[in-house]
Design an enzyme around this catalytic site. Structure first.
Site, PDB file in Angstrom:
ATOM      1  N   LYS A  10      27.679  20.976 -17.971  1.00  0.00           N
ATOM      2  CA  LYS A  10      27.480  20.789 -19.404  1.00  0.00           C
ATOM      3  C   LYS A  10      26.155  20.076 -19.718  1.00  0.00           C
ATOM      4  CE  LYS A  10      31.205  22.869 -20.731  1.00  0.00           C
ATOM      5  NZ  LYS A  10      31.583  23.557 -19.504  1.00  0.00           N
TER       6      LYS A  10
HETATM    7  C1  LIG Z   1      34.620  26.406 -24.353  1.00  0.00           C
HETATM    8  C2  LIG Z   1      35.192  25.469 -23.335  1.00  0.00           C
HETATM    9  N1  LIG Z   1      36.268  24.740 -23.660  1.00  0.00           N
HETATM   10  C3  LIG Z   1      36.804  23.867 -22.791  1.00  0.00           C
HETATM   11  C4  LIG Z   1      36.287  23.716 -21.524  1.00  0.00           C
HETATM   12  C5  LIG Z   1      36.941  22.759 -20.582  1.00  0.00           C
HETATM   13  O1  LIG Z   1      36.092  21.687 -20.301  1.00  0.00           O
HETATM   14  P1  LIG Z   1      36.466  20.653 -19.127  1.00  0.00           P
HETATM   15  O2  LIG Z   1      36.035  21.272 -17.846  1.00  0.00           O
HETATM   16  O3  LIG Z   1      35.710  19.407 -19.454  1.00  0.00           O
HETATM   17  O4  LIG Z   1      37.926  20.449 -19.192  1.00  0.00           O
HETATM   18  C6  LIG Z   1      35.178  24.461 -21.133  1.00  0.00           C
HETATM   19  C7  LIG Z   1      34.634  24.331 -19.777  1.00  0.00           C
HETATM   20  O5  LIG Z   1      33.867  25.116 -19.294  1.00  0.00           O
HETATM   21  C8  LIG Z   1      34.610  25.366 -22.054  1.00  0.00           C
HETATM   22  O6  LIG Z   1      33.562  26.129 -21.722  1.00  0.00           O
END
Ligand SMILES: Cc1ncc(COP(=O)(O)O)c(C=O)c1O
Length: 398
Positions: A197
Site C-alpha cells: 500500500k
Molecule cells: C480494496 C481493498 N480492500 C481491502 C483490502 C484488505 O487490506 P488488508 O490487507 O490491510 O486487510 C485490500 C488489500 O489489498 C484491498 O485492495
C-alpha cells in the site's frame, strides 16, 4: 556495429534487471525507530500505537482513529460494531479485493454485489440504488486505485434509504473528494497499511470516524470485546480488572508497526506527491497510444495513485491480456491485475449463481486491465523503461 550486434540490441529486453511491480519504501529513520521500540520493552499495542492513532486522526481531520492489524480487520470491526448480522444486506462493488465482501459473510450477513462506473471502476451509484431492499443496512464504497468514489451521490442515497456508509479506503490514504480528505466523508472509513500500500508498517490498518459512541464500540470490538483500553492494564496506571462486553476480535496493531507507521505518516504528503508525479509521467508517455486506455482522474478529486492500471483496447491488438503481461515480463517489467472481480470468484459465483454478463462494465474491464509498476522508490528511468516496454509490446502486436 555488426549485423549480429544490431539484432541483439533489438532483441534485448528493455531492462536487464527486473522491475518489480511493487516495492516498499522504508528508510533508515523507520529502521532506527523499530530498533528503539524493540529496546523500549513495549512491542505490542502501547504508547506508539496511541501516538499513531492521534497523529493519523489529526492528519485526516477525524475525531477518532482506531488502529487495527489490517483493513480487513477494520471493516469487520466497523460492521460488527454497527450491529450488522444475519438477515442484513450490505452492498459492495464487484471490482474490489475479496476482503470487502468476505467480512460481510463472516458476520452472517449477505453481500449484495453490484457493477461499477465505466471510467473509474468505482461503485456505480445507480446500481447501488437499484440494489436496495428493505434488508439493506449498509454500503461499502471502495475508492479503487486511490480515486475517490462519488461520495456526494452515495451519501445522498444513503440518507434517503437510511443506510450506513463504511468506506473501504485501502487504496486511498491521502485522497481527497471535493477538497476533503478521505476518512472524513462518512460514518467510518477503513485504511490499509499492507506491504504494497501507499505507506506501510508491513501490515496494519486504521479506522476513522467522527462518532464518539461508535468509536468506543469499535475499540471494544478490536480487542476481545474488553470494555477499556487493555494495554493500560500493563502500564503504571493499570488495573488487573477487565470486563468482556462483546465477543470481540483480536485485531490490535503492535507498537513495532506503529513505530514504522508514525514515520511513514510524516512522509505521506511527499510520498503522495511523488506518486502523482510518476503517474503523470506514465500519462505523458503512453497518452498517444490508441491501443491503451489510461486510468481516469476526474476533476474535483485528489487521486492517491495507489495503482496505475491501464486497459488494453483488445480489438486493436493481436494478443490477449495474458500474452501482453508475458511479453512485458520478457521486457523485464513486472505487473499485476486489479482485480479479478468478485462475481468471477468461485465462492461468490457459486453462492449467488452469477454470470459474467450480470456485471457488464466490470467484466469487460477485467479482461483488459494491467497494473503497471508504481511506487515511490521508482526513478524516472524506471517509469521510462516501463513506458518503453508497453510501447514495444503494442508495436509488435498491433
Ligand atoms: C480494496 C481493498 N480492500 C481491502 C483490502 C484488505 O487490506 P488488508 O490487507 O490491510 O486487510 C485490500 C488489500 O489489498 C484491498 O485492495
Amino acid at each position: 556495429m555488426t549485423v549480429n550486434n544490431i539484432a541483439d540490441a533489438v532483441d534485448a529486453p528493455v531492462r536487464k534487471t527486473f522491475l518489480p511491480y511493487n516495492r516498499p519504501d522504508i528508510g533508515q529513520a523507520e529502521i532506527d525507530e523499530v530498533v528503539d521500540t524493540l529496546r523500549s520493552g513495549w512491542i505490542t499495542t502501547g504508547p506508539k500505537t496511541k501516538e499513531f492513532e492521534k497523529r493519523f486522526a489529526e492528519y485526516v481531520g477525524s475525531r477518532h482513529a482506531i488502529a487495527v492489524n489490517s483493513c480487513t480487520g477494520g471493516l469487520h470491526v466497523a460492521l460488527a460494531a454497527a450491529g450488522i448480522g444475519p438477515g442484513d444486506e450490505v452492498i459492495v462493488p464487484t471490482m474490489t479485493f475479496c476482503a470487502t465482501a468476505n467480512v460481510v459473510v463472516h458476520l452472517g450477513a449477505t453481500p449484495v454485489i453490484v457493477d461499477v462506473e465505466p471510467d473509474t471502476l468505482n461503485i456505480d451509484p445507480q446500481c447501488l440504488e437499484a440494489a436496495i431492499t428493505p434488508r439493506t443496512r449498509a454500503v461499502i464504497p471502495v475508492h479503487l486505485y486511490g480515486h475517490p468514489c462519488d461520495m456526494d451521490r452515495i451519501n445522498e442515497i444513503a440518507e434517503t434509504y437510511r443506510l450506513l456508509v463504511i468506506e473501504d479506503a485501502a487504496h486511498a490514504v491521502g485522497a481527497e473528494w471535493r477538497g476533503r480528505l478521505v476518512g472524513t466523508l462518512s460514518l467510518a472509513t477503513t485504511f490499509s497499511f499492507y506491504a504494497t500500500k501507499n505507506r506501510t508498517p508491513a501490515e496494519g490498518g486504521m479506522i476513522t470516524t467522527d462518532d464518539d459512541e461508535y468509536a468506543e464500540e469499535m475499540r471494544v470490538w478490536t480487542l476481545h470485546g474488553i470494555s477499556h483500553d487493555a494495554w493500560k492494564r500493563y502500564s503504571a496506571e493499570g488495573s488487573w480488572y477487565y470486563e468482556v462486553v462483546a465477543p470481540g476480535f483480536k485485531y490490535n496493531l503492535t507498537d513495532l508497526q506503529s513505530a514504522l507507521g508514525l514515520h511513514q505518516l510524516a512522509r505521506l504528503e511527499a510520498m503522495t506527491q511523488r506518486r502523482a508525479e510518476l503517474a503523470s509521467r506514465y500519462t505523458r508517455g503512453l497518452g498517444d497510444l490508441p491501443q491503451i486506455e489510461l486510468p481516469a482522474c476526474r476533476s474535483g478529486v485528489r487521486h492517491a495513485w495507489h495503482l496505475y492500471p491501464i486497459r488494453l483496447r483488445l480489438s486493436m491488438l493481436a494478443i490477449d491480456r495474458a500474452t501482453f503481461i508475458e511479453q512485458l515480463r520478457g521486457e523485464g517489467i513486472g505487473t499485476s491485475v486489479h482485480f479479478i472481480p468478485l462475481h468471477r470468484q468461485p465462492f461468490y459465483a457459486d453462492r449467488f449463481g452469477f454470470e459474467p454478463s450480470d456485471f457488464p462494465i466490470a467484466d469487460a474491464a477485467y479482461e483488459c486491465l494491467i497494473s503497471l509498476p508504481l511506487y515511490t522508490r521508482m526513478s524516472e528511468r524506471d517509469i521510462d523503461d516501463a513506458i518503453e516496454a508497453v510501447r514495444r509490446v503494442v508495436q509488435r502486436n498491433r
